[in-house]
Design an enzyme around this catalytic site. Structure first.
Site, PDB file in Angstrom:
ATOM      1  N   SER A   1      -4.295 -19.458  -8.093  1.00  0.00           N
ATOM      2  CA  SER A   1      -5.127 -20.177  -9.031  1.00  0.00           C
ATOM      3  C   SER A   1      -5.913 -19.257  -9.983  1.00  0.00           C
ATOM      4  O   SER A   1      -6.625 -19.750 -10.848  1.00  0.00           O
ATOM      5  CB  SER A   1      -6.118 -21.054  -8.252  1.00  0.00           C
ATOM      6  OG  SER A   1      -7.020 -20.261  -7.469  1.00  0.00           O
TER       7      SER A   1
ATOM      8  N   LYS B   1     -13.338 -15.558 -13.126  1.00  0.00           N
ATOM      9  CA  LYS B   1     -12.666 -16.835 -12.911  1.00  0.00           C
ATOM     10  C   LYS B   1     -13.635 -18.019 -13.026  1.00  0.00           C
ATOM     11  O   LYS B   1     -14.817 -17.899 -12.711  1.00  0.00           O
ATOM     12  CB  LYS B   1     -12.017 -16.802 -11.522  1.00  0.00           C
ATOM     13  CG  LYS B   1     -11.088 -17.942 -11.191  1.00  0.00           C
ATOM     14  CD  LYS B   1     -10.470 -17.691  -9.818  1.00  0.00           C
ATOM     15  CE  LYS B   1      -9.539 -18.803  -9.373  1.00  0.00           C
ATOM     16  NZ  LYS B   1      -8.940 -18.512  -8.050  1.00  0.00           N
TER      17      LYS B   1
ATOM     18  N   SER C   1      -4.209 -16.861  -4.231  1.00  0.00           N
ATOM     19  CA  SER C   1      -4.616 -17.086  -5.614  1.00  0.00           C
ATOM     20  C   SER C   1      -4.921 -15.835  -6.423  1.00  0.00           C
ATOM     21  O   SER C   1      -5.100 -15.922  -7.641  1.00  0.00           O
ATOM     22  CB  SER C   1      -5.820 -18.030  -5.658  1.00  0.00           C
ATOM     23  OG  SER C   1      -5.440 -19.319  -5.273  1.00  0.00           O
TER      24      SER C   1
END
Length: 494
Positions: free
Chosen positions: A157, A81, A181
């Site tokens: 996210s 990420k 997330s």
């Protein structure tokens, strides 16, 4: 290479690399080629490390040929990420225009551990600015789509990581979870996401080593199978002397947990976590999916979670906590010469900045008194676990939402006629970031128009193995792997 490779379980891929049936260089090169072709419409990767990935893959291949000891992820490609998940020397933007050229000098602890276990990083994946909402979109790279329907959001996210796994752009991916997330994009993108007990995965964040506790922030795996998530989590776990919250290893074998039967397991089912609104399309899928636990030998009982605070109060609490956390990050950035509130308001969503500004008005006492609400959530969940082994809810209140065109996709502002916060109020995930319990989102099925729906499985504190066991039992009764192959067939036939 064929779709067999791109949708091969990471466990099988690692095994075949160890047996010299697969070449790490050829595997990584094939995934890089696939990303180049298939990533643009999905927008999962925002940085692809072509040369670095091939270099590391060649080292991995040389180690195989020498007969060196190999880690559990040796030669397996992975996506990471683009948030606080640093890889030293490579751009990390946090999804923010003002930080588009930031390059960290250190590697995040859990990324370092994954690489030490042999994983080969393919690239960085898309995320909203500082991970501030439950969808993936930003004003730097734009939205990420769920591969199951382009134009619908992948969730956030960790949306880029989840979408990459679902689309066969990576076998496994790393996400982080401060309000859902990992679990939110797992639901929207039809994959499995696991949030371990707080402290299970060490984080040596600096300059504030205590920043991850309010709300609890976790790093974890996104995968197409439960066993792949267990394989990935293993190397990420264990104490670290520079993390004041890290848990010592207790010797749990997460892969072995996925093979355990769940006969007699006591499953509490809360159709809407008592205070949340759930779209009827989601409710229908999850109501049907819960029956799989009975088929697997567990005892399922519908329960009421004893919460008295409203979902609006819960989401407002989360936004306050994230606002304070973000303010502290902004102060660190200012010392490095980047003042987002002063110089870059037009480069980030106005709603996000409004939430951060609101946090300025909180007193230290206000901030501390919020822990009383958090304690009520913790006690309510603990009350359920006095009689049950796992708690099951929908992961989200809605199916995947439409992408915006202005870099600021949001969730719904109401469900079933009740107002919800569009950043997080439609997510049944963030209460578990107040408590730190282990939790997963598992693919529960699809709506009539083929949008993926997730089901959340929450375990007792530190009972990560029980969540894995329940998840794997569900997967055996209701396997979902064919959904990726059907998606691939649809893509190639267009």
């Amino acid at each position: 290479m064929s779709r067999e490779l791109f949708f091969m379980p990471a466990t099988e891929m690692a095994s075949r690399i160890r047996r010299r049936d697969l070449s790490p260089v050829e595997v990584v090169a094939a995934f890089l080629d696939r990303i180049d072709v298939h990533n643009p419409p999905i927008n999962a990767f925002i940085l692809v490390l072509h040369d670095e990935a091939i270099r590391v893959a060649q080292e991995a291949e040389d180690a195989v040929m020498r007969g060196d000891p190999l880690g559990p992820l040796h030669g397996v490609p992975i996506a990471i990420k683009d948030l606080f998940d640093f890889k030293a020397g490579f751009r990390n933007t946090f999804g923010c225009k003002p930080l588009a050229d930031y390059v960290p000098e250190v590697t995040a602890t859990y990324i370092e551990r994954l690489e030490s276990a042999g994983a080969v990083v393919l690239g960085k994946t898309n995320t909203p600015e500082m991970g501030h909402k439950g969808v993936t979109d930003n004003m730097l790279f734009g939205p990420t789509s769920t591969p199951f329907k382009l134009g619908k959001n992948a969730g956030g996210s960790s949306g880029g990581s989840a979408a990459a796994v679902a689309a066969g752009l990576a076998p496994i991916a790393q996400g982080s979870d401060g309000g859902g997330s990992v679990r939110i994009p797992a639901s929207f993108s039809g994959v499995y996401g696991f949030k371990a007990s707080y402290g299970r995965v060490a984080q040596t964040i600096r300059p504030d080593g205590f920043i991850s506790h309010t709300p609890f922030i976790h790093a974890g795996p996104l995968a197409r199978t439960v066993e792949d998530a267990a394989l990935m989590l293993g190397p990420m776990t264990g104490e670290h002397p520079r993390d004041p919250f890290s848990l010592p290893s207790d010797g749990t074998d997460f892969i072995a947990a996925t093979r355990r039967p769940i006969d007699g397991l006591r499953v509490a089912y809360s159709p809407r976590f008592e205070v949340f609104q759930v779209d009827p399309r989601v409710a229908a899928v999850v109501d049907g999916a819960v029956r799989a636990f009975t088929e697997a030998g567990a005892h399922v009982e519908e329960v009421k979670v004893p919460l008295t605070v409203s979902q609006q109060e819960l989401s407002a609490l989360w936004i306050r906590e994230i606002g304070v956390l973000t303010l502290s990050v902004f102060e660190t950035l200012k010392k490095g010469g980047v003042d987002i509130l002063r110089d870059h308001r037009d480069d980030v969503p106005a709603e996000w900045i409004a939430g951060v500004e609101a946090a300025k008005s909180l007193s230290a006492l206000d901030y501390k008194l919020d822990d009383a609400i958090r304690t009520e959530v913790f006690d309510a969940v603990q009350d359920v676990f006095e009689d049950f082994d796992v708690l099951v809810t929908p992961t989200l209140g809605v199916p995947p939402v439409d992408n915006a065109t202005n870099g600021n996709t949001l969730g719904p502002s109401e469900i079933n006629g009740e107002a919800v916060d569009p950043h997080i109020g439609w997510c049944l995930t963030h209460p578990i970031n107040f408590t730190g319990h282990p939790a997963a989102s598992i693919p529960a099925g699809f709506t009539d128009d083929r949008l993926p729906i997730g089901m959340q499985i929450i375990g007792r504190r530190f009972a990560d193995d029980t969540v894995f066991a329940a998840s794997a039992a569900f997967e055996r009764v209701r396997p979902w792997h064919d959904s990726y192959l059907r998606l691939e067939d649809e893509r190639t036939s267009r």
